[in-house]
Scaffold this motif. Structure first.
Motif, short mmCIF file in Angstrom:
data_model
loop_
_atom_site.label_atom_id
_atom_site.label_comp_id
_atom_site.label_asym_id
_atom_site.label_seq_id
_atom_site.Cartn_x
_atom_site.Cartn_y
_atom_site.Cartn_z
N ASP A 128 -20.30 -14.40 130.99
CA ASP A 128 -18.68 -14.50 131.61
C ASP A 128 -18.13 -14.62 130.07
O ASP A 128 -17.18 -14.17 130.05
CB ASP A 128 -18.84 -15.32 132.68
N ARG A 129 -18.33 -15.64 129.44
CA ARG A 129 -17.87 -16.40 128.46
C ARG A 129 -17.64 -15.23 127.44
O ARG A 129 -16.74 -14.96 126.72
CB ARG A 129 -18.25 -17.63 127.86
N LEU A 130 -18.83 -14.69 126.99
CA LEU A 130 -19.00 -13.40 125.95
C LEU A 130 -18.16 -12.53 126.25
O LEU A 130 -17.48 -12.04 125.35
CB LEU A 130 -20.45 -13.25 126.06
N THR A 151 -15.34 -12.35 127.89
CA THR A 151 -13.89 -12.75 127.64
C THR A 151 -13.58 -13.01 126.64
O THR A 151 -12.50 -12.85 125.84
CB THR A 151 -13.89 -14.28 128.48
N SER A 152 -14.51 -13.24 125.77
CA SER A 152 -14.28 -13.52 124.21
C SER A 152 -14.33 -12.15 123.53
O SER A 152 -13.30 -12.06 122.71
CB SER A 152 -15.54 -14.36 123.47
N THR A 189 -21.45 -21.10 140.16
CA THR A 189 -21.22 -22.31 139.69
C THR A 189 -21.40 -23.46 140.95
O THR A 189 -21.38 -24.64 140.81
CB THR A 189 -19.77 -22.34 139.41
N TYR A 249 -22.17 -7.27 134.08
CA TYR A 249 -21.36 -7.84 132.88
C TYR A 249 -22.05 -6.93 131.89
O TYR A 249 -21.08 -6.61 131.04
CB TYR A 249 -22.10 -9.22 132.50
N HIS A 284 -18.23 -11.48 138.17
CA HIS A 284 -17.21 -12.60 138.08
C HIS A 284 -17.40 -13.27 139.50
O HIS A 284 -17.37 -14.48 139.55
CB HIS A 284 -15.80 -12.05 138.00
N THR A 296 -6.45 -13.11 128.32
CA THR A 296 -7.39 -13.33 128.93
C THR A 296 -6.98 -14.51 130.15
O THR A 296 -7.68 -14.93 130.65
CB THR A 296 -8.55 -14.12 128.26
N ASN A 317 -20.86 -15.04 139.58
CA ASN A 317 -20.47 -16.17 138.40
C ASN A 317 -19.87 -17.36 139.33
O ASN A 317 -20.14 -18.83 138.98
CB ASN A 317 -19.59 -15.98 137.29
N HIS A 331 -23.11 -17.61 133.28
CA HIS A 331 -21.82 -18.27 132.71
C HIS A 331 -21.66 -18.11 131.17
O HIS A 331 -20.53 -17.64 130.92
CB HIS A 331 -22.05 -19.66 132.74
N GLU A 332 -22.70 -17.68 130.65
CA GLU A 332 -22.60 -17.38 129.14
C GLU A 332 -21.97 -16.03 129.27
O GLU A 332 -21.29 -15.80 128.16
CB GLU A 332 -23.76 -17.69 128.29
#
Length: 185
Positions: free
Chosen positions: A104-106, A108-109, A150, A166, A143, A118, A146, A101-102
């Motif tokens: 994916d967030r990274l 996207t950031s 969830t 990723y 993705h 985004t 991911n 999850h992190e």
């Protein structure tokens, strides 16, 4: 030879030459799109059902992408993201779901900081496809895992694979599409 005969000979020749030029132009445009989008070209052809529709879609993606303000990262930002990535990978051992999850967030950031919008996964995929078509399947696969993570449906091996996927896109985005420099020993 009469004027009528000359016209009867010249007009078909000109038409044939124009048709040949048109076919050559279409083939060059197709080859350019295939080269630029890589595997995404065939994927789009399959999704749309025709080369013509796919090529129209890919040209629209290029136009949207050209209007974006994609920028290269300064070295300080690359170092910061690389450090964050290392931390995410270290957390994978104890908390693989959280690490994915992190990751994916990274990613996207990082996309956002580079200037990619985004909003929505499909739009992200379309925007990335213009410059990162060869690593896009990595992002899709990661993705998808991911999302399954969830719902607690992903195995540890699938989560490990998602991290690898990723990392492929992350590395390309981090280094502005270039191969990372290797340190000299």
């Amino acid at each position: 030879m009469s004027t009528g005969t000359l016209i009867a000979i010249i007009v078909p020749i000109v038409v044939v030459l124009l048709v040949c030029a048109l076919v050559a132009s279409v083939m060059m445009r197709r080859r350019r799109l295939q080269t630029r989008f890589g595997p995404e070209y065939e994927r789009t052809v399959e999704a749309t059902g025709s080369r013509r529709a796919a090529e129209r879609d890919l040209r629209q993606r290029e136009e949207r992408h050209d209007a974006l303000h994609i920028k290269q990262l300064p070295e300080s930002a690359r170092d910061r993201y690389a450090h964050e990535w290392d931390q995410v990978q270290e957390r994978f051992v104890d908390r693989p779901d959280d690490a994915v999850h992190e990751a994916d967030r990274l990613v996207t950031s990082l996309m956002s900081e580079r200037g990619y919008p985004t909003e929505g996964i499909e739009q992200r995929l379309n925007d990335l496809s213009v410059e990162h078509g060869r690593t896009l399947e990595h992002y899709r696969a990661a993705h998808e895992v991911n999302g399954r993570s969830t719902r607690h449906e992903a195995t540890t091996e699938e989560l490990r694979g998602a991290m690898v996927h990723y990392r492929a896109l992350f590395t390309e985005l981090l280094h502005n599409g270039q191969q990372p420099r290797q340190s000299r020993a």
